[in-house]
Scaffold this motif. Structure first.
Motif, PDB file in Angstrom:
ATOM      1  N   VAL A  70       0.824  -1.212   0.000  1.00  0.00           N
ATOM      2  CA  VAL A  70       0.000   0.000   0.000  1.00  0.00           C
ATOM      3  C   VAL A  70       0.852   1.254   0.000  1.00  0.00           C
ATOM      4  N   LEU A  71       1.816   1.314   0.891  1.00  0.00           N
ATOM      5  CA  LEU A  71       2.672   2.486   1.010  1.00  0.00           C
ATOM      6  C   LEU A  71       3.950   2.249   0.212  1.00  0.00           C
ATOM      7  N   SER A  72       3.765   1.927  -1.054  1.00  0.00           N
ATOM      8  CA  SER A  72       4.880   1.606  -1.945  1.00  0.00           C
ATOM      9  C   SER A  72       5.671   2.869  -2.283  1.00  0.00           C
ATOM     10  N   LEU A  73       6.781   2.666  -2.947  1.00  0.00           N
ATOM     11  CA  LEU A  73       7.603   3.793  -3.368  1.00  0.00           C
ATOM     12  C   LEU A  73       6.811   4.725  -4.281  1.00  0.00           C
ATOM     13  N   ALA A  74       6.021   4.144  -5.181  1.00  0.00           N
ATOM     14  CA  ALA A  74       5.216   4.970  -6.091  1.00  0.00           C
ATOM     15  C   ALA A  74       4.208   5.816  -5.317  1.00  0.00           C
ATOM     16  N   TYR A  75       3.556   5.230  -4.318  1.00  0.00           N
ATOM     17  CA  TYR A  75       2.584   5.981  -3.511  1.00  0.00           C
ATOM     18  C   TYR A  75       3.285   7.092  -2.739  1.00  0.00           C
ATOM     19  N   LEU A  76       4.411   6.764  -2.111  1.00  0.00           N
ATOM     20  CA  LEU A  76       5.119   7.772  -1.331  1.00  0.00           C
ATOM     21  C   LEU A  76       5.629   8.907  -2.214  1.00  0.00           C
ATOM     22  N   LYS A  77       6.066   8.577  -3.440  1.00  0.00           N
ATOM     23  CA  LYS A  77       6.484   9.625  -4.378  1.00  0.00           C
ATOM     24  C   LYS A  77       5.300  10.500  -4.767  1.00  0.00           C
ATOM     25  N   SER A  78       4.121   9.892  -4.932  1.00  0.00           N
ATOM     26  CA  SER A  78       2.931  10.683  -5.280  1.00  0.00           C
ATOM     27  C   SER A  78       2.533  11.615  -4.139  1.00  0.00           C
ATOM     28  N   GLN A  79       2.947  11.271  -2.920  1.00  0.00           N
ATOM     29  CA  GLN A  79       2.671  12.111  -1.756  1.00  0.00           C
ATOM     30  C   GLN A  79       3.762  13.161  -1.528  1.00  0.00           C
ATOM     31  N   GLY A  80       4.807  13.137  -2.372  1.00  0.00           N
ATOM     32  CA  GLY A  80       5.830  14.167  -2.317  1.00  0.00           C
ATOM     33  C   GLY A  80       7.187  13.733  -1.772  1.00  0.00           C
ATOM     34  N   LEU A  81       7.398  12.449  -1.540  1.00  0.00           N
ATOM     35  CA  LEU A  81       8.690  11.977  -1.036  1.00  0.00           C
ATOM     36  C   LEU A  81       9.740  12.063  -2.145  1.00  0.00           C
ATOM     37  N   TYR A  82      10.872  12.646  -1.813  1.00  0.00           N
ATOM     38  CA  TYR A  82      11.988  12.738  -2.742  1.00  0.00           C
ATOM     39  C   TYR A  82      12.878  11.521  -2.556  1.00  0.00           C
ATOM     40  N   SER A  83      13.208  10.842  -3.621  1.00  0.00           N
ATOM     41  CA  SER A  83      14.068   9.667  -3.559  1.00  0.00           C
ATOM     42  C   SER A  83      15.527  10.098  -3.663  1.00  0.00           C
ATOM     43  N   MET A  84      16.293   9.782  -2.621  1.00  0.00           N
ATOM     44  CA  MET A  84      17.715  10.127  -2.631  1.00  0.00           C
ATOM     45  C   MET A  84      18.457   9.351  -3.712  1.00  0.00           C
ATOM     46  N   ARG A  85      18.015   8.130  -3.967  1.00  0.00           N
ATOM     47  CA  ARG A  85      18.639   7.311  -5.013  1.00  0.00           C
ATOM     48  C   ARG A  85      18.475   7.978  -6.374  1.00  0.00           C
ATOM     49  N   ASP A  86      17.267   8.447  -6.659  1.00  0.00           N
ATOM     50  CA  ASP A  86      17.029   9.136  -7.934  1.00  0.00           C
ATOM     51  C   ASP A  86      17.851  10.418  -8.028  1.00  0.00           C
ATOM     52  N   GLY A  87      17.992  11.121  -6.919  1.00  0.00           N
ATOM     53  CA  GLY A  87      18.814  12.327  -6.895  1.00  0.00           C
ATOM     54  C   GLY A  87      20.274  12.029  -7.144  1.00  0.00           C
ATOM     55  N   TRP A  88      20.748  10.926  -6.571  1.00  0.00           N
ATOM     56  CA  TRP A  88      22.135  10.507  -6.774  1.00  0.00           C
ATOM     57  C   TRP A  88      22.382  10.199  -8.250  1.00  0.00           C
ATOM     58  N   ILE A  89      21.476   9.441  -8.839  1.00  0.00           N
ATOM     59  CA  ILE A  89      21.634   9.066 -10.256  1.00  0.00           C
ATOM     60  C   ILE A  89      21.586  10.302 -11.133  1.00  0.00           C
ATOM     61  N   LYS A  90      20.664  11.195 -10.846  1.00  0.00           N
ATOM     62  CA  LYS A  90      20.533  12.422 -11.651  1.00  0.00           C
ATOM     63  C   LYS A  90      21.786  13.278 -11.526  1.00  0.00           C
ATOM     64  N   LEU A  91      22.353  13.350 -10.342  1.00  0.00           N
ATOM     65  CA  LEU A  91      23.537  14.160 -10.106  1.00  0.00           C
ATOM     66  C   LEU A  91      24.774  13.579 -10.780  1.00  0.00           C
ATOM     67  N   HIS A  92      24.931  12.265 -10.725  1.00  0.00           N
ATOM     68  CA  HIS A  92      26.154  11.636 -11.210  1.00  0.00           C
ATOM     69  C   HIS A  92      26.095  11.129 -12.648  1.00  0.00           C
ATOM     70  N   HIS A  93      24.905  10.983 -13.200  1.00  0.00           N
ATOM     71  CA  HIS A  93      24.792  10.407 -14.532  1.00  0.00           C
ATOM     72  C   HIS A  93      23.938  11.268 -15.468  1.00  0.00           C
ATOM     73  N   SER A  94      24.004  12.556 -15.299  1.00  0.00           N
ATOM     74  CA  SER A  94      23.206  13.403 -16.191  1.00  0.00           C
ATOM     75  C   SER A  94      24.017  13.988 -17.311  1.00  0.00           C
TER      76      SER A  94
END
Length: 94
Positions: A70-94
């Motif tokens: 129920v409280l999956s990553l997709a749900y938490l992202k829809s509620q505004g949670l920022y994923s540090m993993r996604d930020g790391w990838i965006k920062l290092h592989h953009s």
């Protein structure tokens, strides 16, 4: 060093999500509310009752399959949670 930093970022991201699930679980307080909220978010009745009536503490409950569904990553992202993993990838592989 970069791989170590990435792993630390992923571990922290995982811990934060579990902590947020625990906060939702505590916020719902009573077993009836927990069951109702789980069912409202899409868990089948049997799983919702099993999770809601569990005697496990909030930290341990936050790891159960019903709550993770129920409280999956997709749900938490829809509620505004920022994923540090996604930020790391965006920062290092953009």
């Amino acid at each position: 060093m970069a791989a170590n930093g990435y792993q630390l970022c992923c571990d922290l991201d995982h811990w934060i999500r579990r902590r947020i699930r625990m906060a939702y679980w505590r916020q719902w307080r009573k077993p009836r509310t927990k069951i109702r909220q789980l069912m409202r978010l899409g868990v089948e009745i049997r799983t919702a009752v099993g999770c809601g009536r569990s005697s496990k503490g909030p930290w341990r409950s936050a790891k159960t399959p019903g709550i993770n569904q129920v409280l999956s990553l997709a749900y938490l992202k829809s509620q505004g949670l920022y994923s540090m993993r996604d930020g790391w990838i965006k920062l290092h592989h953009s």
